[in-house]
Design an enzyme around this catalytic site. Structure first.
Site, short mmCIF file in Angstrom:
data_model
loop_
_atom_site.label_atom_id
_atom_site.label_comp_id
_atom_site.label_asym_id
_atom_site.label_seq_id
_atom_site.Cartn_x
_atom_site.Cartn_y
_atom_site.Cartn_z
N THR A 33 53.03 47.49 -11.31
CA THR A 33 52.49 47.61 -9.95
C THR A 33 51.01 47.12 -10.37
O THR A 33 50.47 47.25 -11.59
CB THR A 33 52.12 49.09 -9.60
N GLU A 64 57.94 49.57 -6.30
CA GLU A 64 58.74 50.29 -6.63
C GLU A 64 60.16 50.60 -5.63
O GLU A 64 61.14 51.17 -6.16
CB GLU A 64 58.13 51.91 -6.77
N TRP A 103 41.91 62.13 10.85
CA TRP A 103 42.20 60.87 10.14
C TRP A 103 41.88 59.65 11.08
O TRP A 103 42.45 59.56 12.20
CB TRP A 103 43.74 60.96 9.64
N LYS A 149 38.65 59.91 6.35
CA LYS A 149 38.58 61.61 7.12
C LYS A 149 37.26 61.63 7.50
O LYS A 149 36.25 62.00 6.86
CB LYS A 149 38.87 62.12 5.88
#
Ligand code: ADP
Length: 547
Positions: free
Chosen positions: A185, A330, A443, A438
């Site tokens: 990754t 993944e 959010w 935030k």
């Protein structure tokens, strides 16, 4: 009682066997690194992959050994994947766009024994050669005549190297859970982490990718994976293409708009896939030149959120269906694709775009859930945000040489993404958990704001990040690269967003920049932007602080 069916392990090299036997004449076309177009076919790819396997074995490469590839998409790169995994060794794709010390770190962590690479990357490898002790030899994807002088240990031209064996060789057979491939990754936080695919996971994943409701390749397709093989397992296309018997067009090193357009038209490509930045370049090229996409039917766009304007331009101006896809290294990497279920099939115009802008639904083999911070499942109502978690046979259960527990009690992996899922199972990623803004306990989705901003005719690219604010904690800042020759004003852009999102979502300020930094996989580099604008004083922050 066991079933009485044959034990036929799901081994990746069976895919190229199938392609060679059933679709042996199907062309595999590459823009070579040397320059000219190169054309081969699946039967030849298999024959040369067998030579790679035989030659690796002669060099002492054994089951489980890692062989790195640091290379563009070409026929040689594809052959070597099959050659490596066909003896139970592990292809380890390394992303050449990473920083040099990251490349060295990854090679050392994987303990790669060999590196197969393009001429282009010799300078990188020469720079790190003294720091990569496990590497015994470098095989350069070229013939002897094109091999430059190099200081690399045991460097050899690929064509000379495979010419030393006769190809009279058989694949090895082993358990389908044997490791086949590896990809790290990008490690925007901390060190990169190694994901280790198995033969079984790759085969099952390629079968899932081929479903008509996913990428949907068939033997009548001419598929161009613009997404590099080194990006997240090449989005499964190195396996799905030969499995379907689809003809392949491999674009090599040149991924600019004009070069991609040239291949799309010259070879009548029907299906292609890449990250949005690539398509941004293609669409700009088309706008400038007035080009048309005559043969292209589908474009798979993923890796980061596909802007709404990009979907509508492809579909309404060029007649090309957009398949928005979400996934991650993944997950092998495909997680969801946004094709239309019957429930949405009749939608038109803006309502259709509302759905297509979502990341889509999961195929068999990917189970999703969204949870709150405590791990409680959240409803699939299209409104409630949650942490997105996944499980399935092609999802990682651990990282390479890392004992850390990455699954929850139910065996789900936390993707690090935040999203909603609607009642028909359509995922909508609102953000990466670390990118979400935030503001006063609520959010704000940076992705949604970016998507809207690039819909403005004067905006070429846009990013939204949270900047510190004394009253709200964080407020959104819009960072814009204007289109060539265009000057947009702050008020114009904020006014444009104003009617489209809740008032408190509208960014507090706009900055214009010449360029937005990208990661090694072509995504907006939010970490770099946050660093760059760490001390940025929003006008509203100044006001809130008072004189
Ligand atoms: P890298 O960051 O190295 O490119 P990945 O390809 O594994 O590594 O990145 C996966 C992440 O990319 C996902 O977890 C998600 O945050 C983001 N992503 C991928 N596709 C999409 C999409 N269609 N919309 C929004 N985000 C996406």
């Amino acid at each position: 009682m066991l079933g009485l069916m044959q034990d036929w392990p799901l081994l990746c090299h069976r895919i190229i066997d199938h392609a060679a036997l059933n679709h042996g004449e199907r062309p595999v076309i590459s823009r070579s690194i040397e320059g000219p177009i190169h054309i081969t076919k699946f039967s030849a790819i298999r024959a040369r992959a067998l030579r790679v396997a035989q030659r690796l074995e002669r060099d002492g490469v054994k089951r489980g050994d890692r062989v790195a590839t640091l290379a563009w998409n070409t026929w040689r790169h594809l052959e070597s994947w099959y050659g490596i995994l066909g003896i139970g060794a592990v292809y380890h794709t390394v992303n050449p766009r990473l920083f040099t010390d990251q490349i060295a770190w990854i090679i050392n962590h994987a303990e790669d024994r060999m590196i197969m690479t393009d001429v282009t990357f010799l300078p990188i490898l020469e720079k790190i050669a003294g720091h990569t002790p496990t590497v015994e030899r470098t095989i350069v994807f070229c013939d002897g005549a094109h091999l430059p002088k190099t200081t690399l240990r045991n460097a050899v031209a690929y064509e000379d190297w495979i010419a030393e064996v006769d190809g009279d060789f058989s694949w090895k057979s082993f358990d389908e859970n044997t490791a086949a491939g590896m990809c790290y990754t990008s490690g925007t936080t901390g060190n990169p982490k190694g994901v280790l695919y198995s033969h079984r996971s790759n085969v099952l994943h390629a079968m899932a990718a081929l479903r008509p409701d996913m990428v949907g390749l068939s033997m009548s397709d001419i598929a161009m994976p613009v997404v590099p093989l080194f990006h997240a397992n090449g989005w499964a296309l190195g396996f799905a293409g030969p499995m379907a018997g689809a003809s392949l067009v491999l674009p090599g090193q040149k991924l600019d708009g004009a070069s991609i357009y040239d291949l799309l038209t010259q070879f009548k490509v029907t299906c292609t896939a890449a990250v949005p930045t690539v398509w941004l370049a293609l669409l700009q090229h088309l706008e400038k030149t007035g080009g048309k996409l005559t043969h292209l039917r589908r474009v798979v766009i993923g890796g980061s959120a596909c802007p709404r304007a990009m979907i509508s331009t492809f579909q309404d101006v060029y007649g090309v269906e957009v398949i928005h896809a979400w996934g991650m290294t993944e997950m092998s990497p495909l997680g969801t694709t946004c094709t239309l279920k019957p429930e949405y099939a009749e939608l038109k115009g803006e309502a259709l775009l509302d759905v297509q802008q979502k990341q889509g639904h999961a195929p068999f083999g990917v189970e999703m859930k969204i949870t709150d911070d405590a791990g409680q499942r959240m409803p699939w109502d299209g409104k409630t945000f949650g942490r997105l978690k996944v499980r399935g046979p092609a999802v990682a259960r651990a990282y390479f040489k890392d004992d850390g527990q990455i699954l929850d009690d139910e065996g789900f992996f936390d993707t690090g993404d935040v999203g909603t899922i609607d009642r028909y199972g359509y995922l909508n990623i609102t953000d990466r958990s670390k990118d979400v803004i935030k503001s006063g306990g609520e959010w704000i989705s940076s992705i949604e704001l970016e998507n809207l901003a690039v819909g403005h005719p004067k905006v070429a690219e846009a990013a939204v990040i949270g900047v510190r604010h004394p009253r709200w904690g964080e407020r959104p800042l819009l960072i814009v690269v204007p289109k060539e020759g265009q000057a947009a004003s702050k008020d114009e852009l904020l006014g444009f967003l104003g009617g489209k999102v809740a008032k408190w979502w509208v960014p507090d300020d706009v900055v214009f920049v010449a360029e937005i930094p990208h990661t090694a996989t072509g995504k907006i580099q939010k970490t770099a932007l946050r660093e760059q604008f760490k001390t940025y004083a929003l006008p509203t922050a100044v006001a809130a602080r008072g004189p």
